[in-house]
Design a protein around this motif. Sequence first.
Motif, PDB file in Angstrom:
ATOM      1  N   LEU A  74     -83.968  19.859 -48.988  1.00 45.31           N
ATOM      2  CA  LEU A  74     -84.643  20.903 -48.210  1.00 45.31           C
ATOM      3  C   LEU A  74     -86.074  20.511 -47.852  1.00 45.31           C
ATOM      4  O   LEU A  74     -86.538  20.797 -46.746  1.00 45.31           O
ATOM      5  CB  LEU A  74     -84.620  22.226 -48.972  1.00 45.31           C
ATOM      6  N   GLU A  75     -86.767  19.832 -48.760  1.00 45.53           N
ATOM      7  CA  GLU A  75     -88.125  19.355 -48.456  1.00 45.53           C
ATOM      8  C   GLU A  75     -88.109  18.356 -47.303  1.00 45.53           C
ATOM      9  O   GLU A  75     -88.918  18.456 -46.372  1.00 45.53           O
ATOM     10  CB  GLU A  75     -88.737  18.683 -49.690  1.00 45.53           C
ATOM     11  N   TRP A 121     -85.677  17.834 -45.066  1.00 45.91           N
ATOM     12  CA  TRP A 121     -85.201  18.449 -43.826  1.00 45.91           C
ATOM     13  C   TRP A 121     -86.330  19.213 -43.151  1.00 45.91           C
ATOM     14  O   TRP A 121     -86.481  19.141 -41.933  1.00 45.91           O
ATOM     15  CB  TRP A 121     -84.000  19.374 -44.086  1.00 45.91           C
ATOM     16  N   LYS A 122     -87.144  19.930 -43.925  1.00 40.84           N
ATOM     17  CA  LYS A 122     -88.273  20.664 -43.353  1.00 40.84           C
ATOM     18  C   LYS A 122     -89.233  19.713 -42.642  1.00 40.84           C
ATOM     19  O   LYS A 122     -89.687  19.988 -41.530  1.00 40.84           O
ATOM     20  CB  LYS A 122     -89.018  21.463 -44.411  1.00 40.84           C
ATOM     21  N   ASP A 123     -89.550  18.588 -43.282  1.00 45.09           N
ATOM     22  CA  ASP A 123     -90.432  17.595 -42.654  1.00 45.09           C
ATOM     23  C   ASP A 123     -89.830  17.073 -41.356  1.00 45.09           C
ATOM     24  O   ASP A 123     -90.536  16.925 -40.349  1.00 45.09           O
ATOM     25  CB  ASP A 123     -90.698  16.427 -43.611  1.00 45.09           C
ATOM     26  N   ALA A 149     -87.634  18.613 -39.430  1.00 48.80           N
ATOM     27  CA  ALA A 149     -87.655  19.693 -38.445  1.00 48.80           C
ATOM     28  C   ALA A 149     -89.052  19.858 -37.852  1.00 48.80           C
ATOM     29  O   ALA A 149     -89.198  20.076 -36.642  1.00 48.80           O
ATOM     30  CB  ALA A 149     -87.174  20.995 -39.076  1.00 48.80           C
ATOM     31  N   ASP A 150     -90.087  19.748 -38.679  1.00 51.79           N
ATOM     32  CA  ASP A 150     -91.465  19.822 -38.176  1.00 51.79           C
ATOM     33  C   ASP A 150     -91.729  18.711 -37.166  1.00 51.79           C
ATOM     34  O   ASP A 150     -92.356  18.935 -36.135  1.00 51.79           O
ATOM     35  CB  ASP A 150     -92.475  19.725 -39.322  1.00 51.79           C
ATOM     36  N   LYS A 179     -89.751  19.466 -33.863  1.00 50.46           N
ATOM     37  CA  LYS A 179     -90.334  20.567 -33.101  1.00 50.46           C
ATOM     38  C   LYS A 179     -91.455  20.103 -32.182  1.00 50.46           C
ATOM     39  O   LYS A 179     -91.726  20.736 -31.172  1.00 50.46           O
ATOM     40  CB  LYS A 179     -90.888  21.636 -34.057  1.00 50.46           C
ATOM     41  N   GLN A 225     -81.852  25.656 -36.428  1.00 49.82           N
ATOM     42  CA  GLN A 225     -81.527  26.604 -37.486  1.00 49.82           C
ATOM     43  C   GLN A 225     -80.697  25.883 -38.530  1.00 49.82           C
ATOM     44  O   GLN A 225     -79.797  25.117 -38.190  1.00 49.82           O
ATOM     45  CB  GLN A 225     -80.735  27.796 -36.931  1.00 49.82           C
ATOM     46  N   TYR A 276     -74.656  21.963 -45.916  1.00 48.46           N
ATOM     47  CA  TYR A 276     -75.555  22.566 -44.941  1.00 48.46           C
ATOM     48  C   TYR A 276     -75.089  22.239 -43.539  1.00 48.46           C
ATOM     49  O   TYR A 276     -74.588  21.143 -43.279  1.00 48.46           O
ATOM     50  CB  TYR A 276     -76.981  22.040 -45.129  1.00 48.46           C
ATOM     51  N   ASN A 312     -76.764  22.268 -39.750  1.00 52.85           N
ATOM     52  CA  ASN A 312     -77.947  22.404 -38.906  1.00 52.85           C
ATOM     53  C   ASN A 312     -77.497  22.342 -37.466  1.00 52.85           C
ATOM     54  O   ASN A 312     -76.655  21.525 -37.116  1.00 52.85           O
ATOM     55  CB  ASN A 312     -78.934  21.261 -39.202  1.00 52.85           C
TER      56      ASN A 312
END
Length: 122
Positions: A41-42, A44-46, A48-49, A52, A61, A72, A74
């Motif tokens: 999750l860490e 994936w967040k990076d 996604a940032d 974006k 999402q 998961y 996405n």
Amino acid sequence: MTHMQPLDETFPIGRQLAVKAAPVVLVNLFTLDPADEARFLEVWKDDADFMKRQPGFISTQLHRALGDNPTYLNYAIWESTETFQAAFSHPDFRAAITAYPSSAVARPHLFQKVGVAGICTA
């Protein structure tokens, strides 16, 4: 490092990128060991940032499957295969995917909306 496997072995992501289409939806199914979920999750967040901030990115999402084992899904919407390919092949992104836990397996595939009369629009 995330391992990539095709969702459709007869038409893997590399072949899909050669098809000019707009807009496109990336669907990426991830499986991993439960012990690696927080790290996944860490990272994936990076990712996604980063995505974006790329030209052509529209939205993303992340969904977690019900149950004990982390699976998961996405989905991300892009203006075109060309804009997705530019982001996907960007050296910073390629380097960043090495941070995923070794148990993570990604199965990416590109889609387009389909119109069905009386139900949904393309």
